[in-house]
Motif scaffolding. Structure first.
Motif, PDB file in Angstrom:
ATOM      1  N   SER A  75       0.860  -1.174   0.000  1.00 14.36           N
ATOM      2  CA  SER A  75       0.000   0.000   0.000  1.00 14.36           C
ATOM      3  C   SER A  75       0.898   1.227   0.000  1.00 14.36           C
ATOM      4  O   SER A  75       1.982   1.205   0.586  1.00 14.36           O
ATOM      5  N   ILE A  76       0.451   2.297  -0.649  1.00 13.41           N
ATOM      6  CA  ILE A  76       1.276   3.495  -0.735  1.00 13.41           C
ATOM      7  C   ILE A  76       0.421   4.744  -0.524  1.00 13.41           C
ATOM      8  O   ILE A  76      -0.745   4.780  -0.911  1.00 13.41           O
ATOM      9  N   ASN A  83      -1.711  18.063 -14.197  1.00 14.62           N
ATOM     10  CA  ASN A  83      -0.615  18.593 -13.380  1.00 14.62           C
ATOM     11  C   ASN A  83      -0.495  17.842 -12.046  1.00 14.62           C
ATOM     12  O   ASN A  83      -0.521  18.429 -10.969  1.00 14.62           O
ATOM     13  N   THR A  84      -0.379  16.505 -12.170  1.00 13.23           N
ATOM     14  CA  THR A  84      -0.385  15.634 -10.998  1.00 13.23           C
ATOM     15  C   THR A  84       0.691  14.565 -11.132  1.00 13.23           C
ATOM     16  O   THR A  84       0.910  14.018 -12.212  1.00 13.23           O
ATOM     17  N   LEU A  85       1.356  14.270 -10.017  1.00 20.99           N
ATOM     18  CA  LEU A  85       2.276  13.142  -9.951  1.00 20.99           C
ATOM     19  C   LEU A  85       1.499  11.930  -9.445  1.00 20.99           C
ATOM     20  O   LEU A  85       0.757  12.031  -8.465  1.00 20.99           O
ATOM     21  N   ILE A  86       1.657  10.799 -10.117  1.00 18.28           N
ATOM     22  CA  ILE A  86       1.002   9.553  -9.732  1.00 18.28           C
ATOM     23  C   ILE A  86       2.094   8.589  -9.283  1.00 18.28           C
ATOM     24  O   ILE A  86       3.085   8.392  -9.983  1.00 18.28           O
ATOM     25  N   TYR A  87       1.905   7.994  -8.117  1.00 16.55           N
ATOM     26  CA  TYR A  87       2.840   6.996  -7.599  1.00 16.55           C
ATOM     27  C   TYR A  87       2.108   5.668  -7.492  1.00 16.55           C
ATOM     28  O   TYR A  87       1.017   5.597  -6.918  1.00 16.55           O
ATOM     29  N   ILE A  88       2.691   4.616  -8.058  1.00 18.70           N
ATOM     30  CA  ILE A  88       2.085   3.288  -8.042  1.00 18.70           C
ATOM     31  C   ILE A  88       3.067   2.310  -7.403  1.00 18.70           C
ATOM     32  O   ILE A  88       4.238   2.244  -7.800  1.00 18.70           O
ATOM     33  N   SER A  89       2.602   1.562  -6.396  1.00 20.31           N
ATOM     34  CA  SER A  89       3.412   0.470  -5.851  1.00 20.31           C
ATOM     35  C   SER A  89       2.856  -0.823  -6.438  1.00 20.31           C
ATOM     36  O   SER A  89       1.634  -1.016  -6.516  1.00 20.31           O
ATOM     37  N   HIS A  90       3.760  -1.676  -6.896  1.00 17.34           N
ATOM     38  CA  HIS A  90       3.349  -2.940  -7.507  1.00 17.34           C
ATOM     39  C   HIS A  90       4.488  -3.942  -7.405  1.00 17.34           C
ATOM     40  O   HIS A  90       5.634  -3.596  -7.118  1.00 17.34           O
ATOM     41  N   SER A 141      -1.204  -0.510  -5.541  1.00 20.61           N
ATOM     42  CA  SER A 141      -1.777   0.597  -4.798  1.00 20.61           C
ATOM     43  C   SER A 141      -1.300   1.878  -5.458  1.00 20.61           C
ATOM     44  O   SER A 141      -0.205   1.926  -6.018  1.00 20.61           O
ATOM     45  N   MET A 142      -2.137   2.933  -5.400  1.00 20.27           N
ATOM     46  CA  MET A 142      -1.807   4.172  -6.093  1.00 20.27           C
ATOM     47  C   MET A 142      -2.090   5.366  -5.195  1.00 20.27           C
ATOM     48  O   MET A 142      -3.014   5.361  -4.394  1.00 20.27           O
ATOM     49  N   SER A 143      -1.262   6.400  -5.359  1.00 19.01           N
ATOM     50  CA  SER A 143      -1.444   7.658  -4.645  1.00 19.01           C
ATOM     51  C   SER A 143      -1.078   8.786  -5.595  1.00 19.01           C
ATOM     52  O   SER A 143      -0.236   8.610  -6.479  1.00 19.01           O
ATOM     53  N   THR A 144      -1.712   9.943  -5.422  1.00 20.45           N
ATOM     54  CA  THR A 144      -1.425  11.077  -6.290  1.00 20.45           C
ATOM     55  C   THR A 144      -1.038  12.303  -5.470  1.00 20.45           C
ATOM     56  O   THR A 144      -1.471  12.470  -4.334  1.00 20.45           O
ATOM     57  N   VAL A 145      -0.208  13.145  -6.081  1.00 15.52           N
ATOM     58  CA  VAL A 145       0.180  14.420  -5.483  1.00 15.52           C
ATOM     59  C   VAL A 145      -0.102  15.507  -6.519  1.00 15.52           C
ATOM     60  O   VAL A 145       0.589  15.596  -7.528  1.00 15.52           O
ATOM     61  N   PRO A 146      -1.154  16.310  -6.289  1.00 12.86           N
ATOM     62  CA  PRO A 146      -1.447  17.395  -7.230  1.00 12.86           C
ATOM     63  C   PRO A 146      -0.390  18.484  -7.131  1.00 12.86           C
ATOM     64  O   PRO A 146       0.096  18.796  -6.039  1.00 12.86           O
ATOM     65  N   LEU A 147      -0.031  19.059  -8.271  1.00 14.69           N
ATOM     66  CA  LEU A 147       0.964  20.136  -8.307  1.00 14.69           C
ATOM     67  C   LEU A 147       0.247  21.443  -8.607  1.00 14.69           C
ATOM     68  O   LEU A 147      -0.045  21.750  -9.748  1.00 14.69           O
TER      69      LEU A 147
END
Length: 151
Positions: free
Chosen positions: A75-76, A121-128, A140-146
């Motif tokens: 999970s991330i 304008n978003t960074l997407i992080y995926i753990s797999h 699992s996925m998480s995003t950081v809006p810029l």
């Protein structure tokens, strides 16, 4: 040949971040744990991801007979933890490895990839989990809006 291998190893190290263990939750008496690690994005200052994964204990390994492998589950959650400064990141749809850690002796690796969604304008992080074969759909996925607050 030796120079090529050294250059390859250096480039792999330079593009992946080290994790710092920040938590360890005991889940049963067999020694199984949920490990929580903080991973700073090496090319995006001000973003930290927290990664949680299952780590099998010694007794569980004895009982199940699978000595050399941990489950693929992870999970991330990623957040802005300071002023964001984006370095030279990959902009294609494949993204870029931010972190990797072996989950078996040879065939399985836990990875965190960063993908830039230019339109939003978003960074997407995926753990797999990445395997030689029989890839897993567990992710699992998480995003950081810029964005700049107030704009």
């Amino acid at each position: 040949m030796k120079r090529t291998l050294t250059a390859l190893a250096t480039s792999l190290i330079a593009t992946t971040s080290a994790a710092e263990q920040v938590g360890n939750v005991d889940v049963d008496w067999l020694g199984n744990d949920i490990v929580v690690e903080a991973v700073a994005d090496p090319k995006v200052k001000g973003v930290t991801c927290h990664l949680a994964y299952f780590e099998r204990g010694l007794i569980d390994r004895f009982q199940k007979g699978n000595w050399f492998e941990d489950p693929s589950n992870s999970s991330i959650s990623c957040r802005q933890t300071g002023p964001i400064e984006i370095g030279d990141i990959e902009m294609d749809d494949e993204g870029e490895n931010v972190f990797s850690e072996r989950r078996s002796i040879i065939f399985k690796t836990l990875r965190v990839k960063r993908i830039f969604d230019r339109k939003n304008n978003t960074l997407i992080y995926i753990s797999h989990s990445q395997r030689v074969q029989d890839g897993s759909a567990k992710m699992s996925m998480s995003t950081v809006p810029l964005y700049t607050p107030g704009q």
